[in-house]
Each structure stands twice: as C-alpha cells, then as structure tokens.
Design a protein around this motif. Structure first.
Motif, mmCIF file in Angstrom:
data_model
loop_
_atom_site.group_PDB
_atom_site.id
_atom_site.type_symbol
_atom_site.label_atom_id
_atom_site.label_comp_id
_atom_site.label_asym_id
_atom_site.label_seq_id
_atom_site.Cartn_x
_atom_site.Cartn_y
_atom_site.Cartn_z
ATOM 1 N N LYS A 195 -1.640 12.829 -4.529
ATOM 2 C CA LYS A 195 -2.449 12.058 -3.573
ATOM 3 C C LYS A 195 -3.437 11.148 -4.297
ATOM 4 C CE LYS A 195 -2.267 14.646 0.749
ATOM 5 N NZ LYS A 195 -3.049 15.221 1.857
ATOM 6 N N ARG A 218 -3.641 7.234 -3.822
ATOM 7 C CA ARG A 218 -4.912 6.620 -3.410
ATOM 8 C C ARG A 218 -5.234 5.388 -4.258
ATOM 9 N NH1 ARG A 218 -7.133 11.865 -2.794
ATOM 10 N NH2 ARG A 218 -6.906 12.138 -0.549
ATOM 11 N N ARG A 235 -1.416 9.864 7.234
ATOM 12 C CA ARG A 235 -2.621 9.162 6.783
ATOM 13 C C ARG A 235 -3.142 9.746 5.483
ATOM 14 N NH1 ARG A 235 -7.872 10.744 7.137
ATOM 15 N NH2 ARG A 235 -9.399 9.057 6.982
ATOM 16 N N LEU A 236 -3.557 8.841 4.588
ATOM 17 C CA LEU A 236 -4.257 9.234 3.363
ATOM 18 C C LEU A 236 -5.681 8.702 3.481
ATOM 19 C CD1 LEU A 236 -3.695 10.445 0.486
ATOM 20 C CD2 LEU A 236 -3.257 8.098 -0.258
ATOM 21 N N GLY A 237 -6.663 9.609 3.411
ATOM 22 C CA GLY A 237 -8.068 9.194 3.480
ATOM 23 C C GLY A 237 -8.725 9.316 2.116
ATOM 24 N N TYR A 238 -10.047 9.499 2.127
ATOM 25 C CA TYR A 238 -10.768 9.586 0.852
ATOM 26 C C TYR A 238 -10.680 10.972 0.228
ATOM 27 C CZ TYR A 238 -12.793 5.041 2.015
ATOM 28 O OH TYR A 238 -12.966 3.723 2.328
ATOM 29 N N GLY A 239 -10.103 11.938 0.927
ATOM 30 C CA GLY A 239 -9.871 13.245 0.338
ATOM 31 C C GLY A 239 -10.833 14.328 0.778
ATOM 32 N N GLY A 240 -11.692 14.023 1.730
ATOM 33 C CA GLY A 240 -12.637 15.020 2.227
ATOM 34 C C GLY A 240 -12.062 15.897 3.316
ATOM 35 N N GLY A 241 -10.927 15.482 3.886
ATOM 36 C CA GLY A 241 -10.319 16.238 4.983
ATOM 37 C C GLY A 241 -11.092 16.137 6.290
ATOM 38 N N PHE A 242 -12.011 15.181 6.373
ATOM 39 C CA PHE A 242 -12.875 15.108 7.565
ATOM 40 C C PHE A 242 -12.093 14.781 8.840
ATOM 41 C CE2 PHE A 242 -16.072 14.324 4.197
ATOM 42 C CZ PHE A 242 -16.972 15.320 4.528
ATOM 43 N N TYR A 243 -11.227 13.767 8.774
ATOM 44 C CA TYR A 243 -10.461 13.417 9.988
ATOM 45 C C TYR A 243 -9.416 14.468 10.328
ATOM 46 C CZ TYR A 243 -12.674 9.053 11.264
ATOM 47 O OH TYR A 243 -13.588 8.136 11.716
ATOM 48 N N ASP A 244 -8.845 15.142 9.314
ATOM 49 C CA ASP A 244 -7.902 16.230 9.611
ATOM 50 C C ASP A 244 -8.596 17.323 10.417
ATOM 51 O OD1 ASP A 244 -5.785 15.056 8.171
ATOM 52 O OD2 ASP A 244 -6.518 15.915 6.299
ATOM 53 N N ARG A 245 -9.758 17.737 9.974
ATOM 54 C CA ARG A 245 -10.503 18.779 10.697
ATOM 55 C C ARG A 245 -10.913 18.299 12.088
ATOM 56 N NH1 ARG A 245 -12.668 19.097 5.682
ATOM 57 N NH2 ARG A 245 -12.168 20.991 4.512
ATOM 58 N N ALA A 287 -7.861 18.091 14.417
ATOM 59 C CA ALA A 287 -7.418 19.447 14.774
ATOM 60 C C ALA A 287 -8.298 20.002 15.885
ATOM 61 C CB ALA A 287 -7.466 20.356 13.545
ATOM 62 N N THR A 308 -2.392 21.049 6.782
ATOM 63 C CA THR A 308 -3.607 20.643 7.511
ATOM 64 C C THR A 308 -3.647 19.146 7.808
ATOM 65 O OG1 THR A 308 -4.720 20.532 5.368
ATOM 66 C CG2 THR A 308 -5.075 22.514 6.680
ATOM 67 N N ASP A 309 -2.696 18.364 7.283
ATOM 68 C CA ASP A 309 -2.704 16.915 7.535
ATOM 69 C C ASP A 309 -2.329 16.616 8.983
ATOM 70 O OD1 ASP A 309 -3.465 16.104 4.993
ATOM 71 O OD2 ASP A 309 -1.414 15.934 4.252
HETATM 72 N N1 LIG Z 1 -8.286 21.780 9.410
HETATM 73 C C1 LIG Z 1 -8.583 22.057 8.129
HETATM 74 N N2 LIG Z 1 -9.090 23.256 7.781
HETATM 75 C C2 LIG Z 1 -9.374 23.533 6.509
HETATM 76 N N3 LIG Z 1 -9.196 22.692 5.501
HETATM 77 C C3 LIG Z 1 -8.714 21.478 5.763
HETATM 78 C C4 LIG Z 1 -8.384 21.090 7.098
HETATM 79 N N4 LIG Z 1 -7.935 19.821 7.058
HETATM 80 C C5 LIG Z 1 -7.984 19.433 5.766
HETATM 81 N N5 LIG Z 1 -8.434 20.429 4.985
HETATM 82 C C6 LIG Z 1 -8.598 20.370 3.514
HETATM 83 O O1 LIG Z 1 -9.346 19.204 3.151
HETATM 84 C C7 LIG Z 1 -8.914 18.759 1.847
HETATM 85 C C8 LIG Z 1 -8.742 17.263 1.821
HETATM 86 O O2 LIG Z 1 -7.678 16.867 2.683
HETATM 87 P P1 LIG Z 1 -6.967 15.448 2.521
HETATM 88 O O3 LIG Z 1 -6.711 15.141 1.075
HETATM 89 O O4 LIG Z 1 -5.819 15.400 3.473
HETATM 90 O O5 LIG Z 1 -8.165 14.480 3.042
HETATM 91 P P2 LIG Z 1 -8.106 13.024 3.665
HETATM 92 O O6 LIG Z 1 -7.406 13.059 4.983
HETATM 93 O O7 LIG Z 1 -7.546 12.130 2.621
HETATM 94 O O8 LIG Z 1 -9.677 12.723 3.851
HETATM 95 P P3 LIG Z 1 -10.607 12.121 5.045
HETATM 96 O O9 LIG Z 1 -10.033 12.567 6.361
HETATM 97 O O10 LIG Z 1 -11.944 12.723 4.799
HETATM 98 O O11 LIG Z 1 -10.621 10.655 4.908
HETATM 99 C C9 LIG Z 1 -7.625 19.506 1.537
HETATM 100 O O12 LIG Z 1 -7.901 20.440 0.522
HETATM 101 C C10 LIG Z 1 -7.259 20.186 2.830
HETATM 102 O O13 LIG Z 1 -6.638 21.419 2.586
#
Ligand SMILES: Nc1ncnc2c1ncn2[C@@H]1O[C@H](COP(=O)(O)OP(=O)(O)OP(=O)(O)O)[C@@H](O)[C@H]1O
Ligand SMILES: Nc1nc2c(c(=O)[nH]1)N(C=O)[C@@H](CNc1ccc(C(=O)N[C@@H](CCC(=O)O)C(=O)O)cc1)CN2
Length: 188
Positions: A5, A9, A131-141, A144, A172-173
């Motif tokens: 990733k 990026r 989607r590839l974001g900055y790596g914080g997982g914020f939008y995935d969380r 969800a 989790t994506d």
């Molecule tokens: N629902 C979730 N619960 C727990 N951990 C999560 C969840 N979603 C994402 N993560 C974790 O967050 C970290 C970053 O995810 P990822 O690289 O996909 O971020 P991103 O989508 O690129 O970033 P962003 O959404 O912030 O722009 C990963 O280690 C992933 O396991």
C-alpha cells in the motif's frame, strides 16, 4: 500488505500532484463538480459530508457550496482520536475554521451531524471502487459504523489519474459506492 500500500500511495500521490498542477488548464474541478452534483441527485433534506482539501486533493468546496444552496446540510470530518471513527461537524460556506490534525481545517463551532451521503477524499482508487487513503483507517472505521446504523452512500472524489491497478483489499477496507472524477462516474 502495508509495504504494498505504501508503494501504491507513492504512485498515486505523484499522479494526483500532476493532475492537481494541471487543473486550471484541464478544467478538472468544474467537470468533477458537475458529475458529482448529478450523482448526488436531489440534495434537499440530506446531510452530506464533504471535506476541507489538504495537499493536492480535488477541491470539493464548489460542490459543497452548491449543495448548501440547494438545501442540504453540510458537514466535514473531524478526527476524534487515533483508532476512532471520524466525527462530522456542521459546515456552511465561509464559516469560521481552525486547523485540525494533519492540517485539515475544521469548523470552530457547530452541531455534530451524521451524514447519509459522504463525499470521500482519497489518494488512489481502483476499478472496483476500492479506496486507498492516507493509511489512518479513518474512513474505513467511519463507513463501518455508519453502514451498521443504516443506509449511506459513500462517493469518492478524485482526479481520473489517481486510478491504480487492482488494490489489495484487507477485511477492514470499505469499498465506495461510486467514484466521481472529471471524466464521469465509476461504479463497482
Ligand atoms: N473498522 C476497523 N477496525 C479496526 N481497524 C481498522 C478498521 N478499519 C481499518 N482499520 C485499520 O486501520 C489501518 C489503516 O487502514 P488503511 O491502510 O486501509 O487506511 P486508509 O483507508 O488508507 O486511511 P484513511 O481512511 O484514514 O484515509 C489498518 O491497519 C487497518 O487494519
Ligand atoms: N481533506 C481531508 N480531510 C480529512 C481526511 C482526508 O483524507 N482529507 N481524513 C481521512 O482520513 C482525516 C484526516 N486523516 C489523515 C490521516 C493521515 C494523514 C497523513 O498525512 N498521514 C501521514 C502518515 C501518518 C503520520 O504521519 O502519522 C502521511 O501520509 O504522511 C493525513 C490525514 C480527516 N480529515
């Protein structure tokens, strides 16, 4: 996975910067704004999240301003903390802003809202609307949590040049429902 990733990026950053630097000549922001307005449809009564652009992100503020004028409630993301979903604070054109974490501006005051349509910033995307974001997982969380509570539409906004070959997908994506670029609308 994170190495793959990280490399993707870097590729997407370079492509996004080139498209960003050329945007006045290409008219990409106006074209993407028009496609985004059509994709969203009737905005009255909806709660729509946009974002305050950082770095070389495609500027959604023209669309946000138009959507506000058409009767939508607008909001933008605010980081609550590492590992947490995003919160969303009400935004109106010209509202007072302060600098938040990572340099994104956030409203200085206002109600906390739950969006039913999200305009999502991104670094890269693929043809399946991953989607590839900055790596914080914020939008995935965030997606969800919102999708567990009810129907929401997540619409990515990007320059067409940010498209990458098939992205690696982790459990989790969260894929997007559509991606809007200056060329039109992509669906999974
Ligand atoms: N629902 C979730 N619960 C727990 N951990 C999560 C969840 N979603 C994402 N993560 C974790 O967050 C970290 C970053 O995810 P990822 O690289 O996909 O971020 P991103 O989508 O690129 O970033 P962003 O959404 O912030 O722009 C990963 O280690 C992933 O396991
Ligand atoms: N305009 C905009 N606002 C947004 C987002 C976004 O992607 N765009 N976010 C979407 O989540 C949140 C901000 N999330 C971000 C997360 C990480 C980085 C960042 O620059 N990360 C570093 C690496 C990590 C670090 O330094 O700790 C980097 O990429 O160099 C930026 C924004 C909320 N607001």
């Amino acid at each position: 996975m994170s190495d793959v990733k990280a490399t993707l990026r870097q590729t997407a950053y370079a492509a996004r910067k080139a498209a960003f630097d050329a945007r006045a000549a290409t008219g990409a922001v106006a074209a993407a704004t028009a496609h985004l307005m059509a994709e969203i449809g009737l905005p009255a009564g909806r709660t729509i999240s946009g974002y305050m652009p950082i770095r070389t992100e495609l500027d959604p503020v023209p669309a946000m301003t138009a959507l506000h004028g058409l009767g939508a409630r607008l909001c933008v993301p605010v980081i609550a903390g590492k590992g947490l979903p995003l919160d969303f604070r009400a935004w109106t054109p010209g509202c007072a802003l302060t600098e938040g974490p990572f340099g994104a501006m956030i409203p200085s005051e206002g109600d906390w809202l739950t969006p039913d349509i999200l305009i999502v910033p991104l670094v890269g995307f693929d043809a399946a609307c991953n989607r590839l974001g900055y790596g914080g997982g914020f939008y995935d969380r965030t997606l969800a949590r919102l999708r567990a509570a009810g129907p929401v539409r997540a619409i990515g906004l990007a320059f067409a040049a940010q498209e990458l070959p098939a992205l690696p997908v982790e459990p989790t994506d969260m894929a997007l429902d559509a991606i809007v670029t200056e060329r039109g609308v992509l669906r999974p």
